[in-house]
Design a protein around this motif. Sequence first.
Motif, short mmCIF file in Angstrom:
data_model
loop_
_atom_site.label_atom_id
_atom_site.label_comp_id
_atom_site.label_asym_id
_atom_site.label_seq_id
_atom_site.Cartn_x
_atom_site.Cartn_y
_atom_site.Cartn_z
N ASN A 235 0.82 -1.21 0.00
CA ASN A 235 0.00 0.00 0.00
C ASN A 235 0.85 1.26 0.00
OD1 ASN A 235 -2.45 -1.30 -0.09
ND2 ASN A 235 -2.57 -1.51 2.14
N ALA A 236 1.89 1.26 0.83
CA ALA A 236 2.74 2.45 0.91
C ALA A 236 3.42 2.70 -0.43
CB ALA A 236 3.77 2.28 2.02
N LEU A 237 3.94 1.65 -1.04
CA LEU A 237 4.66 1.82 -2.30
C LEU A 237 3.70 2.16 -3.44
CD1 LEU A 237 7.53 -0.79 -2.27
CD2 LEU A 237 7.24 1.32 -1.01
N THR A 238 2.48 1.69 -3.34
CA THR A 238 1.50 2.07 -4.36
C THR A 238 1.14 3.54 -4.20
OG1 THR A 238 0.62 -0.17 -4.42
CG2 THR A 238 -0.77 1.56 -5.33
N ASP A 239 0.95 3.99 -2.97
CA ASP A 239 0.64 5.40 -2.74
C ASP A 239 1.78 6.28 -3.23
OD1 ASP A 239 -1.72 4.66 -1.61
OD2 ASP A 239 -1.11 4.99 0.47
N ALA A 240 3.00 5.79 -3.06
CA ALA A 240 4.17 6.57 -3.47
C ALA A 240 4.43 6.47 -4.97
CB ALA A 240 5.40 6.09 -2.70
N GLU B 188 2.82 -4.37 -9.97
CA GLU B 188 3.94 -4.29 -10.91
C GLU B 188 4.70 -3.00 -10.60
OE1 GLU B 188 1.90 -4.27 -14.68
OE2 GLU B 188 1.30 -2.18 -14.47
N LEU B 189 5.95 -2.92 -11.06
CA LEU B 189 6.70 -1.69 -10.87
C LEU B 189 6.00 -0.60 -11.66
CD1 LEU B 189 10.45 -2.78 -11.10
CD2 LEU B 189 9.06 -2.35 -9.07
N HIS B 190 5.90 0.57 -11.09
CA HIS B 190 5.23 1.66 -11.78
C HIS B 190 6.20 2.26 -12.77
CE1 HIS B 190 2.60 4.82 -12.73
NE2 HIS B 190 1.86 4.75 -11.64
N ARG B 191 5.92 2.09 -14.06
CA ARG B 191 6.85 2.60 -15.07
C ARG B 191 6.37 3.91 -15.66
NH1 ARG B 191 6.18 -2.65 -17.12
NH2 ARG B 191 5.90 -1.84 -19.22
N HIS B 192 5.25 4.42 -15.17
CA HIS B 192 4.71 5.70 -15.62
C HIS B 192 4.52 5.74 -17.13
CE1 HIS B 192 4.94 7.50 -11.63
NE2 HIS B 192 6.03 6.76 -11.50
N ASP B 193 4.17 4.59 -17.70
CA ASP B 193 3.97 4.56 -19.15
C ASP B 193 2.52 4.30 -19.52
OD1 ASP B 193 3.68 1.98 -18.36
OD2 ASP B 193 5.08 1.12 -19.79
N ASN B 194 1.66 4.21 -18.49
CA ASN B 194 0.23 4.00 -18.74
C ASN B 194 -0.06 2.84 -19.71
OD1 ASN B 194 -2.51 5.47 -20.36
ND2 ASN B 194 -2.55 4.94 -18.22
N HIS B 195 0.63 1.73 -19.50
CA HIS B 195 0.35 0.61 -20.39
C HIS B 195 -0.90 -0.14 -19.91
CE1 HIS B 195 2.77 -1.33 -17.22
NE2 HIS B 195 1.98 -2.36 -17.42
N HIS B 196 -1.40 -1.03 -20.76
CA HIS B 196 -2.64 -1.73 -20.44
C HIS B 196 -2.40 -3.22 -20.32
CE1 HIS B 196 -4.41 2.11 -20.90
NE2 HIS B 196 -4.06 2.20 -22.17
N HIS B 197 -3.50 -3.98 -20.16
CA HIS B 197 -3.32 -5.41 -19.92
C HIS B 197 -4.25 -6.27 -20.76
CE1 HIS B 197 -1.49 -3.50 -16.37
NE2 HIS B 197 -0.59 -4.44 -16.55
N LEU B 198 -3.74 -7.46 -21.00
CA LEU B 198 -4.40 -8.43 -21.86
C LEU B 198 -4.55 -9.67 -20.98
CD1 LEU B 198 -5.07 -8.94 -24.80
CD2 LEU B 198 -2.65 -9.27 -25.26
N ILE C 112 5.53 4.00 -6.57
CA ILE C 112 6.69 3.17 -6.89
C ILE C 112 6.17 1.86 -7.47
CG2 ILE C 112 8.64 1.91 -5.91
CD1 ILE C 112 8.81 4.15 -3.80
N LEU C 113 5.01 1.43 -6.97
CA LEU C 113 4.32 0.27 -7.53
C LEU C 113 3.01 0.73 -8.14
CD1 LEU C 113 4.75 -2.48 -4.76
CD2 LEU C 113 6.12 -2.09 -6.82
N ARG C 114 2.48 -0.10 -9.02
CA ARG C 114 1.17 0.16 -9.59
C ARG C 114 0.32 -1.05 -9.29
NH1 ARG C 114 0.10 0.52 -16.05
NH2 ARG C 114 -2.11 0.94 -16.04
N ARG C 115 -0.89 -0.79 -8.82
CA ARG C 115 -1.80 -1.87 -8.47
C ARG C 115 -2.72 -2.07 -9.66
NH1 ARG C 115 -3.42 -1.90 -3.03
NH2 ARG C 115 -3.45 0.36 -3.10
N VAL C 116 -2.87 -3.29 -10.12
CA VAL C 116 -3.78 -3.49 -11.23
C VAL C 116 -4.83 -4.52 -10.87
CG1 VAL C 116 -1.78 -3.07 -12.75
CG2 VAL C 116 -2.79 -5.32 -12.67
N SER C 117 -6.03 -4.21 -11.26
CA SER C 117 -7.17 -5.08 -11.00
C SER C 117 -7.66 -5.55 -12.35
CB SER C 117 -8.25 -4.28 -10.30
OG SER C 117 -9.49 -4.93 -10.42
N VAL C 118 -7.61 -6.85 -12.58
CA VAL C 118 -8.05 -7.35 -13.88
C VAL C 118 -9.31 -8.18 -13.75
CG1 VAL C 118 -5.82 -7.24 -15.00
CG2 VAL C 118 -6.45 -9.27 -13.70
N GLY C 119 -10.05 -7.96 -12.66
CA GLY C 119 -11.34 -8.61 -12.55
C GLY C 119 -11.37 -9.73 -11.54
N GLY C 120 -10.24 -10.36 -11.28
CA GLY C 120 -10.22 -11.42 -10.29
C GLY C 120 -10.41 -10.83 -8.90
#
Lengths: 145, 145
Positions: A60-65, A81-91, A67-75
Amino acid sequence: MPSLDHASALRHAGLRVTAPRLATLEVVSELPHADAESVAQAVRDRLGTVSRQAVYDILNALTDAEILRRVSVGGRSMRYELHRHDNHHHLVCTECGRLEDVPCTVGHAPCLTPAEDHDFEIEVAEVVFRGRCSRCRETLTATAP
Amino acid sequence: MPSLDHASALRHAGLRVTAPRLATLEVVSELPHADAESVAQAVRDRLGTVSRQAVYDILNALTDAEILRRVSVGGRSMRYELHRHDNHHHLVCTECGRLEDVPCTVGHAPCLTPAEDHDFEIEVAEVVFRGRCSRCRETLTATAP
DNA sequence: CATCTATCTGGACTCACTCAAGAAAACGTC
DNA sequence: GACGTTTTCTTGAGTGAGTCCAGATAGATG
């Protein structure tokens, strides 16, 4: 040296540098899209005992900062994942759950604008593509005609 | 008469027409984006006792039959809406969780194709726009400068 | 080195959802 | 309308993901 980068990322965000945090960052960079329990298990494999609570706090702390990105894909569980600040998507494979990154052609958020914004100030557009991966397509055509 | 439509939708899908199912369909059409517990509560308000399990079974059966659509916008619970087969998307307020529909300009799935398909056979693209609704923007500018 | 406070531990708890066995109710047929 | 089959619903226990809390621990700052 990845852990040096990780340490400076933590310091940059005003967060203390601790062994569980460094281990979490290493784990997430090696196992992208891992859920919290997998991260916890892998962190324990390196450090011995680490509490579930610590892992959740860290994620949670690293997501708030950012540094990490939290992704929800429905499950039911969140993936990290590491936050790369590239706004990529998921398949996501609808059969086996396999998860792949898809680069965003625009690169920065929000890459799309809705047809109607309901007077919202849009920050990001998250896209989840669902379909069948090649492996599952083969398996299905082999068994079901 | 909406319940007649609902009944025929059920029969069309080869499902039996029962009071809990009709009530669930009415509830979902009146409260779009409700989560399972809210649906259960509203169904009980009309029919008296209905078990949690019944509501989950109904929501799953109707989702499988494509009479309902399950949407996941990142929170812990799933939301349900009538399946309108229009592949519309969603707009979520990051502050208050308010959820709005956004029409898809293409109309049918998949409305987008990824930059790279990793050899997946893409079926749908689900887009979640995140931002602040007007109400939350006002509240925030009033308190925090 | 001492202190302060962010972080971590351990354990109980919540919430959303699932599993399983049996009772109840729809539907097709007589 | 009664009968039998099969689906659907009830009851109650169980699971997995995540949170809450109180107290112990250990980075960072002076």
